[in-house]
Structure formats: structure tokens, C-alpha cells
Design a protein around this motif. Structure first.
Motif, PDB file in Angstrom:
ATOM      1  N   GLN A 183     -18.336  -7.589   5.718  1.00  0.00           N
ATOM      2  CA  GLN A 183     -19.459  -7.718   4.778  1.00  0.00           C
ATOM      3  C   GLN A 183     -19.732  -6.433   4.011  1.00  0.00           C
ATOM      4  OE1 GLN A 183     -22.827  -9.091   7.043  1.00  0.00           O
ATOM      5  NE2 GLN A 183     -21.890 -11.097   7.410  1.00  0.00           N
ATOM      6  N   ALA A 184     -19.339  -5.298   4.590  1.00  0.00           N
ATOM      7  CA  ALA A 184     -19.631  -4.010   3.956  1.00  0.00           C
ATOM      8  C   ALA A 184     -18.615  -3.665   2.868  1.00  0.00           C
ATOM      9  CB  ALA A 184     -19.644  -2.911   5.028  1.00  0.00           C
ATOM     10  N   LEU A 185     -17.551  -4.471   2.747  1.00  0.00           N
ATOM     11  CA  LEU A 185     -16.425  -4.102   1.865  1.00  0.00           C
ATOM     12  C   LEU A 185     -16.241  -5.093   0.720  1.00  0.00           C
ATOM     13  CD1 LEU A 185     -13.836  -3.336   4.690  1.00  0.00           C
ATOM     14  CD2 LEU A 185     -15.142  -1.653   3.373  1.00  0.00           C
ATOM     15  N   ARG A 186     -15.685  -4.593  -0.393  1.00  0.00           N
ATOM     16  CA  ARG A 186     -15.229  -5.507  -1.455  1.00  0.00           C
ATOM     17  C   ARG A 186     -14.209  -6.455  -0.848  1.00  0.00           C
ATOM     18  NH1 ARG A 186     -14.023  -0.627  -4.273  1.00  0.00           N
ATOM     19  NH2 ARG A 186     -11.802  -1.058  -4.067  1.00  0.00           N
TER      20      ARG A 186
ATOM     21  N   VAL B 165     -18.156   4.101   6.454  1.00  0.00           N
ATOM     22  CA  VAL B 165     -17.009   3.456   5.790  1.00  0.00           C
ATOM     23  C   VAL B 165     -17.439   3.032   4.392  1.00  0.00           C
ATOM     24  CG1 VAL B 165     -15.473   1.444   5.770  1.00  0.00           C
ATOM     25  CG2 VAL B 165     -15.947   2.632   7.934  1.00  0.00           C
ATOM     26  N   LYS B 166     -18.597   2.380   4.328  1.00  0.00           N
ATOM     27  CA  LYS B 166     -19.110   1.882   3.052  1.00  0.00           C
ATOM     28  C   LYS B 166     -19.251   3.036   2.051  1.00  0.00           C
ATOM     29  CE  LYS B 166     -22.510  -1.433   1.518  1.00  0.00           C
ATOM     30  NZ  LYS B 166     -23.673  -2.241   1.838  1.00  0.00           N
TER      31      LYS B 166
ATOM     32  N   ILE C  14       0.858  -1.193   0.000  1.00  0.00           N
ATOM     33  CA  ILE C  14       0.000   0.000   0.000  1.00  0.00           C
ATOM     34  C   ILE C  14       0.890   1.236   0.000  1.00  0.00           C
ATOM     35  CG2 ILE C  14      -1.681   1.313   1.370  1.00  0.00           C
ATOM     36  CD1 ILE C  14      -2.842  -1.443   2.232  1.00  0.00           C
ATOM     37  N   GLY C  15       0.618   2.173  -0.917  1.00  0.00           N
ATOM     38  CA  GLY C  15       1.482   3.350  -1.051  1.00  0.00           C
ATOM     39  C   GLY C  15       0.834   4.437  -1.877  1.00  0.00           C
ATOM     40  N   PRO C  16       1.628   5.216  -2.576  1.00  0.00           N
ATOM     41  CA  PRO C  16       1.110   6.363  -3.338  1.00  0.00           C
ATOM     42  C   PRO C  16      -0.037   5.972  -4.272  1.00  0.00           C
ATOM     43  CG  PRO C  16       3.506   6.447  -3.254  1.00  0.00           C
ATOM     44  CD  PRO C  16       3.104   5.141  -2.622  1.00  0.00           C
ATOM     45  N   GLY C  17      -1.080   6.811  -4.268  1.00  0.00           N
ATOM     46  CA  GLY C  17      -2.251   6.561  -5.115  1.00  0.00           C
ATOM     47  C   GLY C  17      -3.328   5.755  -4.402  1.00  0.00           C
ATOM     48  N   ASP C  18      -2.977   5.162  -3.252  1.00  0.00           N
ATOM     49  CA  ASP C  18      -3.947   4.337  -2.518  1.00  0.00           C
ATOM     50  C   ASP C  18      -4.629   5.150  -1.418  1.00  0.00           C
ATOM     51  OD1 ASP C  18      -3.192   2.128  -4.030  1.00  0.00           O
ATOM     52  OD2 ASP C  18      -1.649   1.525  -2.591  1.00  0.00           O
ATOM     53  N   GLU C  19      -5.835   4.707  -1.078  1.00  0.00           N
ATOM     54  CA  GLU C  19      -6.569   5.321   0.031  1.00  0.00           C
ATOM     55  C   GLU C  19      -6.781   4.290   1.135  1.00  0.00           C
ATOM     56  OE1 GLU C  19      -9.215   8.406  -2.706  1.00  0.00           O
ATOM     57  OE2 GLU C  19     -10.232   6.770  -1.655  1.00  0.00           O
ATOM     58  N   VAL C  20      -6.689   4.765   2.371  1.00  0.00           N
ATOM     59  CA  VAL C  20      -6.931   3.906   3.530  1.00  0.00           C
ATOM     60  C   VAL C  20      -7.918   4.634   4.438  1.00  0.00           C
ATOM     61  CG1 VAL C  20      -5.910   2.763   5.529  1.00  0.00           C
ATOM     62  CG2 VAL C  20      -4.629   2.868   3.373  1.00  0.00           C
ATOM     63  N   ILE C  21      -9.022   3.975   4.766  1.00  0.00           N
ATOM     64  CA  ILE C  21     -10.069   4.616   5.580  1.00  0.00           C
ATOM     65  C   ILE C  21      -9.763   4.441   7.064  1.00  0.00           C
ATOM     66  CG2 ILE C  21     -12.538   4.555   6.139  1.00  0.00           C
ATOM     67  CD1 ILE C  21     -13.023   3.624   3.231  1.00  0.00           C
ATOM     68  N   VAL C  22      -9.812   5.554   7.794  1.00  0.00           N
ATOM     69  CA  VAL C  22      -9.530   5.544   9.246  1.00  0.00           C
ATOM     70  C   VAL C  22     -10.596   6.376   9.962  1.00  0.00           C
ATOM     71  CG1 VAL C  22      -7.019   5.334   8.892  1.00  0.00           C
ATOM     72  CG2 VAL C  22      -8.035   7.599   9.148  1.00  0.00           C
ATOM     73  N   PRO C  23     -10.868   6.084  11.241  1.00  0.00           N
ATOM     74  CA  PRO C  23     -11.817   6.922  11.983  1.00  0.00           C
ATOM     75  C   PRO C  23     -11.174   8.262  12.372  1.00  0.00           C
ATOM     76  CG  PRO C  23     -10.891   5.246  13.428  1.00  0.00           C
ATOM     77  CD  PRO C  23     -10.344   4.970  12.049  1.00  0.00           C
TER      78      PRO C  23
ATOM     79  N   ARG D 157      -3.143   7.907   1.146  1.00  0.00           N
ATOM     80  CA  ARG D 157      -3.965   8.993   1.677  1.00  0.00           C
ATOM     81  C   ARG D 157      -4.940   8.472   2.728  1.00  0.00           C
ATOM     82  NH1 ARG D 157      -8.231  12.618   0.942  1.00  0.00           N
ATOM     83  NH2 ARG D 157      -9.499  11.425  -0.516  1.00  0.00           N
ATOM     84  N   PRO D 158      -4.867   9.018   3.968  1.00  0.00           N
ATOM     85  CA  PRO D 158      -5.889   8.640   4.952  1.00  0.00           C
ATOM     86  C   PRO D 158      -7.214   9.305   4.604  1.00  0.00           C
ATOM     87  CG  PRO D 158      -4.280  10.159   5.927  1.00  0.00           C
ATOM     88  CD  PRO D 158      -3.882   9.968   4.492  1.00  0.00           C
ATOM     89  N   VAL D 159      -8.282   8.516   4.593  1.00  0.00           N
ATOM     90  CA  VAL D 159      -9.628   9.048   4.346  1.00  0.00           C
ATOM     91  C   VAL D 159     -10.390   8.892   5.664  1.00  0.00           C
ATOM     92  CG1 VAL D 159     -11.778   8.713   3.066  1.00  0.00           C
ATOM     93  CG2 VAL D 159      -9.562   8.429   1.908  1.00  0.00           C
ATOM     94  N   PHE D 160     -10.753  10.034   6.268  1.00  0.00           N
ATOM     95  CA  PHE D 160     -11.390   9.987   7.587  1.00  0.00           C
ATOM     96  C   PHE D 160     -12.888   9.754   7.472  1.00  0.00           C
ATOM     97  CE2 PHE D 160      -7.597  12.605   8.233  1.00  0.00           C
ATOM     98  CZ  PHE D 160      -7.043  11.970   9.330  1.00  0.00           C
ATOM     99  N   VAL D 161     -13.425   8.963   8.404  1.00  0.00           N
ATOM    100  CA  VAL D 161     -14.886   8.877   8.543  1.00  0.00           C
ATOM    101  C   VAL D 161     -15.228   9.078  10.024  1.00  0.00           C
ATOM    102  CG1 VAL D 161     -15.179   7.307   6.565  1.00  0.00           C
ATOM    103  CG2 VAL D 161     -14.952   6.361   8.863  1.00  0.00           C
ATOM    104  N   ASP D 162     -16.471   9.465  10.267  1.00  0.00           N
ATOM    105  CA  ASP D 162     -16.903   9.753  11.636  1.00  0.00           C
ATOM    106  C   ASP D 162     -17.212   8.444  12.380  1.00  0.00           C
ATOM    107  OD1 ASP D 162     -17.332  11.411  13.762  1.00  0.00           O
ATOM    108  OD2 ASP D 162     -19.142  12.366  12.960  1.00  0.00           O
TER     109      ASP D 162
END
Ligand SMILES: *Cc1c(COP(=O)(O)O)cnc(C)c1O
Length: 389
Positions: free
Chosen positions: A140-143, A112-113, A68-77, A94-99
Motif C-alpha cells: 500500500q505504501a508503494l506505487r 521506504v516510502k 532491473i539494471g543500470p539507472g534503476d534503484e532498489v530499496i533494501v534494509p 543501485r541499492p538504496v538503504f533504509v533503516d
């Protein structure tokens, strides 16, 4: 009276264990680490475990091992310790924040979904304060190709529906930092059932080298090594690993004490304006921290009052999206994280550790009861409501 935020439970005899490693002549990662790694596999029911120098370095090594590196997204709270997001940035993704959910403060799986894009490579759910996220439901919510890496820094002992960290995800990462439930001062561990990830991780914890120090002289002859992928330096030395062995055998005793103290806090604060997270049915919390929520923007005043009375209260955490590094990122909009923002502006943690005495806890409770609660305004009391007990 002074009540510290944390007091470790390492016995003085730990010094003997460290002395034994020094006398053995082998200081870095060797047999003492292997023994603890076997213990970890037995506790978590995973086929692989790797001790690391910290949660942070373990997470960087896992992300590198997964490519995992440049161009990828990772979802975090958004409600977590900053390391959860930093490690994603460190590998160039890139960290992608969710509440988070208002009652538990755990990552909101529906959000997240909604945040998944074709670039999403992984999600890092955080078992905040010791309560496990529902990993099978997240799965279950993810590919299927999206990786789940559990931030189990708060959750060594926790379970949900009888399942432990590492059993239903791609990997779980623990922290053995100085104030964590299990500690060797600085350290961490990765557990996984993924043989390929475990094999790559062996390299990424050690610069990417194909042979660790213990193997480079196997058979008494020097073996050449290669580097096929970039790694970091994340291994734990035997010097620190020896501090873990005995602790792992006795986690249940310490958890029972944490639970009793946490329930005592909860019972005493029930019906007051101070809110606490809900622990869901089926969850055994590791009770890493005891957070409360102070209503009406009065947290900092309450913190000062506690600190001035000699009580080591801390803030865990303000929303990561409020820290300058992330707030100044044009992709981060503060109104997207109302729950994390509100919790982060009102929360503080009370002292909670196995050797906290009832006398010390009563002192904390009395400061809250007689100095803090009577001064909270009725306006603030009305505003809270939702998450209050
Ligand atoms: C402590 C902590 C970390 C970082 O752990 P280190 O071992 O200090 O790197 C990561 N995530 C959470 C939620 C933590 O509390």
C-alpha cells in the motif's frame, strides 16, 4: 562442553537418494527438481516455483527477469546479510538503504516510502531472523509498478496473519544454504504468482537460453535454442534437489522444536540486560536465528567469552552500510541508519537448531547467567532499556 552454532538434520539415508540420481544418468535439473518445485507451489500456494543454486543466484535471475539494471534503484534494509544489497549491484542497479524498526529490526515501511524516487523499481524486504515483514502494508505504501521481492532466506516456515512469503508480493526467494532451516548444502528457490516473471525466470536462470537441458533433446531429437535476454547460471542440480523432498514434508516438526527452544531462551533471558527482538501479534516466526543484543559496546567481549567456552555464537549482522564496499559509497551516510548501526554493534546469535538438546542450551544459558551477565556494567544496563525484554 562444545555447542556448535548449527548441526544439520540430514539423515544418513540421504546418500541413497544421491546414489539414485547418479545411477539415473541425469545429473542436472530434471524430474527431481520438478517434484520439489511442485511441493513448493503446494506449500506456498503459488502458481510457480523454481529451484536455484543459491538465494543469491536466484535473486540475480529475478532482477534480470524483471529487467532491473543500470539507472534503476532498489530499496533494501541496512540490517541484513550483505547478499541482499550485493545482488542489486551485480545487475548494475543501485541499492538504496533504509533503516529498520527498533523493536523488530524489520525494514521501516515509512522510511521506504520516503526513499522512493522516480527511479525506484523494486524493494527487497527481509524477513529477518524468521519474522515476516507486513507485505500488504508495504504494498500500500508503494506505487503499483514498484516490485516487491521478498528476501525469505530466514523465513521458509514463517507466516503473518496467515499469509506466507510469495503470496502478496511479486516473488519470494529462499536460501537452502548449509545453515538455513531447510538445506541441501547450497541452494535456493523462487516462488511467484506472476506467470510472465516465471517464464522469464526460466531463461535467466540458464544463461538466457530458451530451452533447458531436459528439453533440448525432447522427442529424441536435438532442438535449437536461442538467447533473447541475458541470464546467469542459477539452476539447482537434481543431485542436490533430492535432499529437499523429505525435509519439506517435515518442516512443521522442526519448527515446533525451534519455537520451543527459542521460548526457553526468551524465558531465561527475560529481565536481564540482554535484549531480543519483539515478535508482533499475528506472526509465526520461522525462528531461523536467536539473536540477542548486548548493551554498552560489550558485544565482542561477550562473543569471545562464549567462543572460549566452546559455544558457536556468531554475528548476524553488522549493518551492511558499515562494510567497506558500502561505507565508502558517498551516497551512504552512517548517521542515516541509527537503529541498524546500534543493533549491528551489539548483536550476536546463540546456537539454535532442532537437534540442540536442553542440556546444551542450559550450558549456553549458564555461561550467560554466571559469566556474562554479572560482568555487564550497570551503566550499560541503563543505556539499553528500550529493546530489552
Ligand atoms: C543466507 C542469506 C542470503 C544468501 O543466501 P545464499 O543461498 O547463501 O545465497 C540472503 N539473504 C539473507 C538474509 C540470508 O541470510
Amino acid at each position: 562442553m562444545r555447542v556448535p552454532f548449527y548441526r544439520h538434520s540430514l539423515p544418513a539415508s540421504s546418500a541413497t537418494l544421491v546414489a539414485e540420481v547418479i545411477e539415473s544418468g541425469f545429473l542436472t535439473s530434471g524430474q527431481r527438481c520438478s517434484r520439489v518445485e511442485e511441493q513448493l507451489c503446494a506449500i506456498f500456494g503459488t502458481s510457480h516455483a523454481k529451484l536455484t543454486s543459491s538465494w543469491t543466484q536466484g535473486a540475480v535471475a529475478v532482477l534480470l527477469a524483471l529487467g532491473i539494471g543500470p539507472g534503476d534503484e532498489v530499496i533494501v534494509p541496512a540490517m541484513t546479510f550483505v547478499a541482499t544489497a550485493n545482488v542489486v549491484k551485480q545487475v548494475g542497479a543501485r541499492p538504496v538503504f533504509v533503516d529498520v524498526e527498533p523493536s523488530t529490526l524489520l525494514i521501516d515501511i515509512a522510511l521506504v516510502k520516503a526513499a522512493v524516487t522516480p527511479r525506484t523499481r523494486a524493494v527487497i524486504p527481509v524477513h529477518l531472523y524468521g519474522q515476516m515483514v507486513d507485505i500488504p502494508t508495504l504494498r500500500q505504501a508503494l506505487r503499483p509498478e514498484i516490485r516487491i521481492i521478498e528476501d525469505a532466506a530466514h523465513c521458509f516456515e514463517g507466516t503473518r496473519n496467515g499469509r506466507r512469503p510469495g503470496q502478496d508480493s511479486d516473488a519470494a526467494i529462499f536460501s537452502f544454504y548449509a545453515t538455513k532451516n531447510v538445506t541441501c548444502g547450497e541452494g535456493g528457490a523462487v516462488v511467484t504468482n506472476d506467470g510472465e516473471l516465471a517464464a522469464n525466470l526460466k531463461e535467466t536462470v540458464l544463461h538466457g537460453m530458451s530451452a533447458a537441458a531436459a528439453q533440448r533433446f525432447s522427442g529424441g531429437r536435438y532442438q535449437h535454442w536461442d538467447v533473447a535476454r541475458l541470464g546467469t547460471k542459477a539452476n539447482l542440480p537434481d543431485l542436490l534437489a533430492v535432499l529437499l523432498e523429505a525435509q519439506l514434508d517435515t518442516v512443521d516438526e522442526r519448527l515446533a522444536r525451534r519455537e520451543a527452544l527459542a521460548q526457553r531462551y526468551e524465558d531465561s533471558l527475560a529481565g536481564t540486560p540482554l535484549g531480543v527482538p519483539t515478535i508482533e501479534p499475528g506472526v509465526v516466526s520461522a525462528r531461523h536465528l536467536f539473536p540477542i543484543h548486548v548493551p554498552g559496546g560489550q558485544r565482542d567481549w561477550v562473543m569471545r567469552t562464549l567462543n572460549d567456552q566452546g559455544i558457536g555464537a556468531t554475528v548476524n549482522y553488522r549493518s551492511v552500510t558499515e562494510l567497506s564496499l558500502y561505507r565508502n559509497d558517498p551516497a551512504v551516510q552512517r548517521h542515516d541508519f541509527p537503529v541498524s548501526l546500534d543493533w549491528g554493534e551489539g548483536t550476536l546469535c546463540l546456537p539454535l537448531f532442532p537437534t540442540l538438546t536442553e542440556e546444551e542450551q542450559d550450558y549456553v544459558l549458564n555461561v550467560l547467567r554466571y559469566e556474562v551477565i554479572p560482568s555487564l556494567t550497570s551503566h550499560a544496563i541503563e543505556e539499553r532499556g528500550v529493546a530489552a525484554l
